[in-house]
Design an enzyme around this catalytic site. Sequence first.
Site, short mmCIF file in Angstrom:
data_model
loop_
_atom_site.label_atom_id
_atom_site.label_comp_id
_atom_site.label_asym_id
_atom_site.label_seq_id
_atom_site.Cartn_x
_atom_site.Cartn_y
_atom_site.Cartn_z
N GLU A 21 -65.50 60.77 -32.00
CA GLU A 21 -66.43 61.97 -32.54
C GLU A 21 -66.29 63.25 -31.81
O GLU A 21 -65.93 63.33 -30.58
CB GLU A 21 -67.94 61.35 -32.11
CG GLU A 21 -68.95 61.40 -32.96
CD GLU A 21 -68.74 60.65 -34.15
OE1 GLU A 21 -68.08 61.37 -35.16
OE2 GLU A 21 -69.27 59.78 -33.98
N ASP A 72 -64.18 62.97 -42.06
CA ASP A 72 -65.08 62.42 -43.30
C ASP A 72 -64.61 62.38 -44.65
O ASP A 72 -64.75 61.13 -45.00
CB ASP A 72 -66.48 63.20 -43.27
CG ASP A 72 -67.22 63.03 -41.97
OD1 ASP A 72 -67.01 62.36 -41.15
OD2 ASP A 72 -68.06 63.72 -41.84
N GLY A 82 -78.73 63.41 -43.23
CA GLY A 82 -78.79 63.87 -41.95
C GLY A 82 -78.60 62.70 -41.04
O GLY A 82 -79.09 62.73 -40.00
N ASP A 114 -61.72 65.32 -34.41
CA ASP A 114 -61.25 65.77 -35.78
C ASP A 114 -60.95 67.26 -35.71
O ASP A 114 -59.78 67.53 -36.11
CB ASP A 114 -61.68 65.19 -36.89
CG ASP A 114 -63.25 65.50 -37.18
OD1 ASP A 114 -63.74 66.22 -36.34
OD2 ASP A 114 -63.72 65.49 -38.56
N TYR A 128 -73.76 71.86 -34.10
CA TYR A 128 -72.39 71.59 -34.54
C TYR A 128 -71.62 72.49 -34.34
O TYR A 128 -70.40 72.70 -33.74
CB TYR A 128 -72.60 70.81 -35.84
CG TYR A 128 -71.24 70.36 -36.21
CD1 TYR A 128 -70.76 68.97 -36.09
CD2 TYR A 128 -70.34 71.15 -37.00
CE1 TYR A 128 -69.49 68.54 -36.47
CE2 TYR A 128 -68.98 70.72 -37.46
CZ TYR A 128 -68.76 69.30 -37.13
OH TYR A 128 -67.35 68.62 -37.52
N GLU A 178 -66.70 72.28 -47.76
CA GLU A 178 -67.88 72.22 -46.86
C GLU A 178 -67.72 73.32 -45.91
O GLU A 178 -68.66 74.14 -45.46
CB GLU A 178 -67.77 71.01 -46.08
CG GLU A 178 -69.18 70.70 -45.33
CD GLU A 178 -69.32 69.64 -44.95
OE1 GLU A 178 -70.07 69.15 -44.13
OE2 GLU A 178 -68.83 68.57 -45.80
N GLY A 215 -75.74 61.08 -40.15
CA GLY A 215 -74.56 61.03 -39.46
C GLY A 215 -73.56 59.88 -40.06
O GLY A 215 -72.46 59.49 -39.70
N LEU A 216 -73.97 59.56 -41.64
CA LEU A 216 -73.01 58.44 -42.16
C LEU A 216 -72.29 59.44 -43.49
O LEU A 216 -71.84 58.73 -44.34
CB LEU A 216 -74.00 57.38 -42.78
CG LEU A 216 -74.76 56.62 -41.82
CD1 LEU A 216 -75.47 55.50 -42.73
CD2 LEU A 216 -73.91 56.10 -40.78
N SER A 217 -72.26 60.82 -42.92
CA SER A 217 -71.33 61.61 -44.11
C SER A 217 -71.88 61.57 -45.56
O SER A 217 -71.27 61.59 -46.46
CB SER A 217 -69.80 61.13 -44.11
OG SER A 217 -69.11 62.06 -44.25
#
Length: 377
Positions: free
Chosen positions: A24, A162, A112, A27, A211, A150, A114-116
């Site tokens: 986490e 992701d 929201g 990347d 973030y 994005e 965290g599973l993209s």
Amino acid sequence: MTGSSDNVTTRRYAAPGRVNLIGEHTDYNDGFVLPTNTGLYTRVTAAARDDRRISAEATVFGETAAFELDDAATMQSSGWIAYVQGVAAMLMQDGARLCGATLRIEGELPLGGGLSSSASLELAVAAALLGIAGEERPAPRIAALCRDAERRYAGVNCGIMDQYSIACGKMGAAMLLDCRSMATTFVAIPDSVALLVIDSGVKHQLPDSGYNDRASECESALRTLNEAGIAADSLRDVSPSEADACRDQLGDVLHRRVRHVITENQRVLDAVDALQRNDPLRLGELVNSSHRSLRDDYEVSCREVDELVTIANSCEGVFGSRMVGAGFGGCVLVVTDPDRLDEVESGIASRYGEFRGERPWTHRVTATHAAGEITDR
């Protein structure tokens, strides 16, 4: 007559969500990650139009929005339509000859969480826009364009994990991705491991969360290390001893950020070894260590997520658990014994439900395929 209406041929596309086993916030530091896709999808029904307009309905929000393709690169927008607009703009910048389209977007992923869900939306829209226009791009290229969309149009300084996982994933496997070279190795998820995702109920909004701050802190830390004589192109290149030697220059906060990236990269490689050796206990230890590092060194967890992790790790049969995704809320990944999955899921949901006042959403992860057109459903 322009536009899209009845008696127009529609095609369907889908992109799965992503669950990161470990790795986490590495990347965007050129590091290693170990994601897999899961059987929750963003689905897009698309019909070509004979004008240059994109009209999109997002059923989860009960909203419809539209824009002209010729304005996609310059118009200002926010919310979910910014992702659609950004994908269209980046595809056209890459030379894709897009046509107008009417899109109906349906999502199964918790927003929201965290599973993209955002990258899933991007890849589903990209597949739809390319498909109805008769255009093709290699999956890695589509992933990179969606990542850039994005960044530029949604304001999230994300890495490539992701989008790359969703575009290039493989059924039944996790993907070891080197985010510098983009080299991939698929690692089978053994039958001795079950993956469970539980939503904390705390939603993050990445453009408004910490973030981007974390990404900026990593850039600042790298500059400081370079100024101190450490020859590194990214934090991935920094050794633990070099980081410790520059502790005073970095200061406490940046030193802890660097320490997380360094140790998390090593945990990814160790987790691959654990999977290949079919060692769920070792995998669980690494997952637990990852959460502690994210909580203490990277400071992206929250009280509810920490409580959920504590509850999960107290259950018989659980090997380890951690927050997944960018943090500041979202879901927790639980690595557990498949033979205890039912009681683990029920026990965590019951106890966390008492803590939060309502039972949480849960999902059993099944490593699934990459984004593309739906041809058999």
